[in-house]
Design an enzyme around this catalytic site. Sequence first.
Site, PDB file in Angstrom:
ATOM      1  N   ASN A   1      50.166  70.003  48.033  1.00  0.00           N
ATOM      2  CA  ASN A   1      49.477  69.608  46.806  1.00  0.00           C
ATOM      3  C   ASN A   1      48.149  70.345  46.732  1.00  0.00           C
ATOM      4  O   ASN A   1      47.382  70.364  47.706  1.00  0.00           O
ATOM      5  CB  ASN A   1      49.196  68.100  46.823  1.00  0.00           C
ATOM      6  CG  ASN A   1      48.211  67.697  45.730  1.00  0.00           C
ATOM      7  OD1 ASN A   1      48.539  67.697  44.545  1.00  0.00           O
ATOM      8  ND2 ASN A   1      46.981  67.389  46.129  1.00  0.00           N
ATOM      9  N   GLU A   2      47.872  70.953  45.609  1.00  0.00           N
ATOM     10  CA  GLU A   2      46.595  71.655  45.411  1.00  0.00           C
ATOM     11  C   GLU A   2      46.207  72.427  46.673  1.00  0.00           C
ATOM     12  O   GLU A   2      45.111  72.277  47.208  1.00  0.00           O
ATOM     13  CB  GLU A   2      45.497  70.685  44.951  1.00  0.00           C
ATOM     14  CG  GLU A   2      45.839  70.054  43.614  1.00  0.00           C
ATOM     15  CD  GLU A   2      44.676  69.387  42.867  1.00  0.00           C
ATOM     16  OE1 GLU A   2      43.604  69.199  43.462  1.00  0.00           O
ATOM     17  OE2 GLU A   2      44.857  69.062  41.683  1.00  0.00           O
TER      18      GLU A   2
ATOM     19  N   GLU B   1      50.340  66.720  37.446  1.00  0.00           N
ATOM     20  CA  GLU B   1      49.093  65.971  37.228  1.00  0.00           C
ATOM     21  C   GLU B   1      48.525  66.412  35.897  1.00  0.00           C
ATOM     22  O   GLU B   1      48.256  67.609  35.697  1.00  0.00           O
ATOM     23  CB  GLU B   1      48.076  66.209  38.353  1.00  0.00           C
ATOM     24  CG  GLU B   1      48.471  65.557  39.667  1.00  0.00           C
ATOM     25  CD  GLU B   1      47.412  65.657  40.752  1.00  0.00           C
ATOM     26  OE1 GLU B   1      46.211  65.652  40.455  1.00  0.00           O
ATOM     27  OE2 GLU B   1      47.821  65.737  41.932  1.00  0.00           O
TER      28      GLU B   1
ATOM     29  N   TYR C   1      43.780  68.862  33.928  1.00  0.00           N
ATOM     30  CA  TYR C   1      43.061  67.656  33.504  1.00  0.00           C
ATOM     31  C   TYR C   1      42.250  67.956  32.260  1.00  0.00           C
ATOM     32  O   TYR C   1      41.752  69.078  32.080  1.00  0.00           O
ATOM     33  CB  TYR C   1      42.147  67.162  34.631  1.00  0.00           C
ATOM     34  CG  TYR C   1      42.930  66.426  35.698  1.00  0.00           C
ATOM     35  CD1 TYR C   1      43.357  65.121  35.490  1.00  0.00           C
ATOM     36  CD2 TYR C   1      43.252  67.036  36.904  1.00  0.00           C
ATOM     37  CE1 TYR C   1      44.092  64.436  36.461  1.00  0.00           C
ATOM     38  CE2 TYR C   1      43.995  66.360  37.884  1.00  0.00           C
ATOM     39  CZ  TYR C   1      44.402  65.052  37.644  1.00  0.00           C
ATOM     40  OH  TYR C   1      45.131  64.381  38.589  1.00  0.00           O
TER      41      TYR C   1
ATOM     42  N   GLN D   1      46.744  58.532  36.409  1.00  0.00           N
ATOM     43  CA  GLN D   1      47.725  57.969  37.316  1.00  0.00           C
ATOM     44  C   GLN D   1      48.213  56.653  36.722  1.00  0.00           C
ATOM     45  O   GLN D   1      47.573  56.128  35.824  1.00  0.00           O
ATOM     46  CB  GLN D   1      47.138  57.777  38.703  1.00  0.00           C
ATOM     47  CG  GLN D   1      46.717  59.072  39.356  1.00  0.00           C
ATOM     48  CD  GLN D   1      46.342  58.916  40.853  1.00  0.00           C
ATOM     49  OE1 GLN D   1      46.480  57.858  41.455  1.00  0.00           O
ATOM     50  NE2 GLN D   1      45.811  60.006  41.417  1.00  0.00           N
TER      51      GLN D   1
HETATM   52  O1  AHR Z   1      44.490  62.549  40.524  1.00  0.00           O
HETATM   53  C1  AHR Z   1      43.336  62.641  41.291  1.00  0.00           C
HETATM   54  C2  AHR Z   1      43.284  63.919  42.114  1.00  0.00           C
HETATM   55  O2  AHR Z   1      43.188  65.024  41.273  1.00  0.00           O
HETATM   56  C3  AHR Z   1      44.469  64.226  42.975  1.00  0.00           C
HETATM   57  O3  AHR Z   1      44.431  63.581  44.196  1.00  0.00           O
HETATM   58  C4  AHR Z   1      44.369  65.706  43.195  1.00  0.00           C
HETATM   59  O4  AHR Z   1      45.605  66.313  43.422  1.00  0.00           O
HETATM   60  C5  AHR Z   1      43.665  66.179  41.925  1.00  0.00           C
HETATM   61  O5  AHR Z   1      42.602  66.996  42.213  1.00  0.00           O
END
Ligand code: AHR
Length: 512
Positions: A192-193, A317, A259, A366
């Site tokens: 992840n990331e 995400e 995001y 989330q």
């Molecule tokens: O969703 C919060 C965080 O955002 C996650 O843990 C990460 O993968 C992203 O940077």
Amino acid sequence: MKSILISTLLVVFAILQVNAQNTLDLDLDQAKTTINKNIYGHFSEHLGTCIYEGIYVGEDSDIPNIEGYRTDVVEAFKEMKVPVLRWPGGCFADTYHWKDGIGPKEDRPSIVNVFWGGVTEDNSFGTHEFLNFCELVGIQPYLSINVGSGTVREAAEWVEYVTSSNESPMTDLRKKNGREDPWDVKFWGIGNETWGCGGDMTPEYYANIYRHFAGYVRGNDLQKIICGPSSDDTNWTEKIMEGMQGKMHMMQGMSMHHYTLPTNSWSGSKGSSTEFGEEMWFKTIRNTMVIDQLINDHLAVMDKYDPEGNVKLIVDEWGTWYDKLEGSKDGFLQQQNTVRDAVVAGINLNIFNNHADRISMANIAQVVNVLQAMILTNGAQMVKTPTYYVFKMYNVHQDATLIPSKLNTENYEYNGESIPALTASASVKDEVVSISLSNSNPNKAITIECELGNEDLKLISSQIVTGEKITDYNDFGKDEKVTVVDFKTEEAKQGKLSLEIPAHSVVLVQLK
Ligand code: AHR
């Protein structure tokens, strides 16, 4: 008198012109791509009160629960039709050693949740608790393997523990812990990331690491997902795709994170989730709409290395990220959820639907109590957010067939900048045509003429999610201000449907 008549005619003409700009033409004959229901997926991390308090309260809790899972949350998930749920992170996954979360709870070691508030994680919610929850609700699990601080052996053993029906040390351990049969887990994220919290790797280095891990993540019909880019980082996409040349069969999906920050900046204030005016509204909508271009850009890079499009894009995400709520803990990422979030959800889901040929999953961040949550809890209280209601209203698109459509929309202008005012997508399932639309303009209802492509279609329902104000939200112990309600629409005539989409709203109309 003559000049009054001319100016009246000009005004009428101008109104007609504005309305004529807004058209949606459906191409029913070309409906063939399935909208994977997993586009309506979610994400749950050991972060703040997402898991503990939000989903899991333990069997001894006074809060009504089924085997420790909140009854109200279980029911809400079923009503919304959650198809897939990602776990245990996020950044948390990069510190997670799965064997800490199995066996008798009193024997499970505690760790510090270094990424999220430095709180103690007692591991009382682990592999069994997550996978049993998914079975209870009817959700497909999506597990995120620790590449940042984990080993290949740990990864291989986790897959064996969860999915194998052979006699083996891992399956014996699973049985000893009370689970005879394997669970059905298809989706495995490998890292992840990895460009950030998951190891700060270069894409070249990670592509090699991915190949190493993926070779040991073995089982029938597993969908392995490589960690893709953040937002506009096409260089990451290019380099990992290049590094995977000749090994494309080792990945079925590439993730992408985007995001929506009103301020466009990770440092400093990201803006309040509840106190904002038109400027922050506009910036939020603008910064979420760019995801369409980002998707196109990453797909163009992927196509160079995978021209047949076998590797799917998984937006695992996405969602809004504002300042934390006043009084909430640092690192818990708690925010409120308003009409603005409902419109953000409607826009993103329309965009994902329209990319159904290449996007096979998306997971909003989330599901409970964190970022753009569906559900907020406070002790025994629970509220369903505006975003929840958009997901519930849009669930008719799950596994429906996308109807390609052409949208012409007027712009929404603010302070010299302009963005499309409307977004739309359409699907058909069991002869029911569903059209979803969002109107980003907070000040104005917009009329749109839809060309349905079938003269027999008759309206069967129309619903809306909106509020009186753009800042409206649902609060604990108060009547809901934002929910899904029926909404009055004119009947379709000879294959044409005229809709007036209220300001700052998300609408769904269904015809048969
Ligand atoms: O969703 C919060 C965080 O955002 C996650 O843990 C990460 O993968 C992203 O940077």
